[in-house]
Design an enzyme around this catalytic site. Sequence first.
Site, PDB file in Angstrom:
ATOM      1  CE  LYS A 119     -63.205 -42.412  13.687  1.00 29.29           C
ATOM      2  NZ  LYS A 119     -64.021 -42.314  14.886  1.00 29.29           N
ATOM      3  CB  SER A 120     -62.630 -48.848  17.399  1.00 24.11           C
ATOM      4  OG  SER A 120     -63.702 -48.341  17.048  1.00 24.11           O
ATOM      5  N   GLY A 173     -66.371 -38.536  19.751  1.00 23.30           N
ATOM      6  CA  GLY A 173     -67.068 -39.144  20.790  1.00 23.30           C
ATOM      7  C   GLY A 173     -66.501 -40.433  21.441  1.00 23.30           C
ATOM      8  NE  ARG A 212     -71.775 -37.678  19.026  1.00 21.57           N
ATOM      9  CZ  ARG A 212     -70.728 -38.729  18.490  1.00 21.57           C
ATOM     10  NH1 ARG A 212     -69.513 -38.254  18.009  1.00 21.57           N
ATOM     11  NH2 ARG A 212     -70.828 -39.806  18.714  1.00 21.57           N
ATOM     12  CB  SER A 227     -73.471 -47.284  23.421  1.00 21.38           C
ATOM     13  OG  SER A 227     -72.048 -46.616  23.165  1.00 21.38           O
ATOM     14  CG  ASP A 261     -69.363 -45.699  12.946  1.00 20.24           C
ATOM     15  OD1 ASP A 261     -70.213 -45.022  13.556  1.00 20.24           O
ATOM     16  OD2 ASP A 261     -68.228 -46.171  13.639  1.00 20.24           O
ATOM     17  NE  ARG A 291     -71.879 -40.269  10.887  1.00 22.40           N
ATOM     18  CZ  ARG A 291     -70.993 -41.074  11.572  1.00 22.40           C
ATOM     19  NH1 ARG A 291     -71.223 -42.184  11.858  1.00 22.40           N
ATOM     20  NH2 ARG A 291     -69.741 -40.473  11.520  1.00 22.40           N
ATOM     21  NE  ARG A 326     -67.358 -43.486  10.555  1.00 28.01           N
ATOM     22  CZ  ARG A 326     -66.051 -43.785  10.349  1.00 28.01           C
ATOM     23  NH1 ARG A 326     -65.630 -44.244   9.274  1.00 28.01           N
ATOM     24  NH2 ARG A 326     -65.433 -44.083  11.601  1.00 28.01           N
TER      25      ARG A 326
HETATM   26  C1  S3P Z   1     -67.029 -46.800  18.640  1.00 24.55           C
HETATM   27  C2  S3P Z   1     -68.445 -47.065  18.795  1.00 24.55           C
HETATM   28  C3  S3P Z   1     -69.531 -46.834  17.998  1.00 24.55           C
HETATM   29  C4  S3P Z   1     -69.069 -46.117  16.706  1.00 24.55           C
HETATM   30  C5  S3P Z   1     -67.938 -45.012  16.930  1.00 24.55           C
HETATM   31  C6  S3P Z   1     -66.792 -45.886  17.541  1.00 24.55           C
HETATM   32  C7  S3P Z   1     -66.150 -47.338  19.584  1.00 24.55           C
HETATM   33  O1  S3P Z   1     -70.319 -45.803  18.904  1.00 24.55           O
HETATM   34  O2  S3P Z   1     -70.076 -45.089  16.167  1.00 24.55           O
HETATM   35  O3  S3P Z   1     -67.451 -44.615  15.668  1.00 24.55           O
HETATM   36  O4  S3P Z   1     -64.915 -47.190  19.078  1.00 24.55           O
HETATM   37  O5  S3P Z   1     -66.291 -47.865  20.440  1.00 24.55           O
HETATM   38  P1  S3P Z   1     -71.518 -46.147  19.802  1.00 24.55           P
HETATM   39  O6  S3P Z   1     -70.730 -47.036  20.861  1.00 24.55           O
HETATM   40  O7  S3P Z   1     -71.854 -45.017  20.333  1.00 24.55           O
HETATM   41  O8  S3P Z   1     -72.251 -47.008  19.000  1.00 24.55           O
END
Ligand code: S3P
Length: 451
Positions: free
Chosen positions: A28-29, A101, A129, A174, A327, A358, A403
Amino acid sequence: MAGSGPAQPLTSKAGGPLRGEAHAPGDKSVSHRSLIFGAMAVGKTTIEGLLEGQDVLDTAEAMRALGAQVERIGDGSWTVNGVGVGGFAEPEDVIDCGNSGTGVRLLMGAVATHGFSTTFTGDASLRKRPMGRVLTPLAEFGAVSIGRTGGRLPLTLQGAANPAPIEYELPVASAQVKSAVLIAGLNAPGETTVIEAEATRDHTERMLRGFGAQVSVEDRAEGGRIIRVAGQPELRPTHVAVPRDPSSAAFLVVAGLVTPGSEVRVPSIGMNPTRAGLFATLQEMGADLSIENAREEAGEPVADLVARSSTLKGIEVPPERAPSMIDEYPILSVAAAFAEGVTIMRGVHELRVKETDRIAATARGLEACGVAVEEELDVLTVHGRGADGVPGGGTVASELDHRIAMSFAVLGLAAQQPVTIDDAGPIATSFPNFIPLMRSLGAGLGLSAPS
Ligand code: S3P
């Protein structure tokens, strides 16, 4: 938008062992980033293995709204004709990032250094959020925002027409905030710097290099990293092969570990060290989990995973591991419920601001299934049932969180009584074929009529 239709209850019950090979979806990222960087390059980027989950589809739509041409040419195969760094156009309507997010925070970075306004919204989960964590550094570039109290969506961001580069030390670990700053820095002159005290996932840094940006990463003696990006590069279009998502593979792996008599093979999983904390943790718990054929594909380490049913033992998971498995705590908690002894997960406060809180959602779900838990602000403790078995029998609220839904679907497969998830709809955000894939391994998952 996931979660916007009628609730789709899912029942999970124990049956035979899980056996076979299961292909996890694209990361996904990496998928979000491939669309965004493709849109910021000049010319045609091709993507294979893109996750076609709702979160990523919403980002694709947002790229179109900003002026890029985004086309699906086959299963997971997409092209993006980019507009170049600085080439985004003001969107005509509100950008709806659904449940994501990552989508909204990265996109805020992308528009923060363009001199136009963008209004963002999302589903009921995303609207709760915190966005202040990205708006604070983006204001340093000269962007101005007005949103609901606490920086909540819906929110309008007026990008800076003459942005200045910034140096920013992350107050939270983050990758989303780090990435928003680096992406905003692409359209500012000079060098933008991000300092992170703990290494978070580094897909932005790796992929930006692949698109021809100048990105330097320095490891600090005291831990963490300093990342610098040179502003206003001409990004070259490229081919992105998206690795399979370790965070989705986690459900397949834990299902194989906790369901008696199982052997599940999960090939070609991204094993970027900033993402692989769960697999090391499961091995420490005594999991029969092999990591085979470790190799590199398209700039990311990948390997094949084989999970066989195991007798797990409770352990203490150190706080410094949290960024590399942020996650995965809900599904780790499910593994911990089946383990002998207590599992203590420390340093997990960031879980409180995910798609739902969570820590609370996992604790409530485990309690509904007869597992004792203790919840503190920053710590989750699970009292494993070991040989006594996990009673199950409860109904778990997924709370618009994919999740949470998948974690408790896995728990039901090895519990003494079936488990119901009140709404499986959110699973479509990250793992659209989760239910048929699990069934193909032999899992007893059944959808009921929407309620
Ligand atoms: C992500 C970063 C993480 C993760 C999210 C994907 C990303 O969040 O929880 O599912 O793709 O950069 P945080 O950066 O808020 O920890």
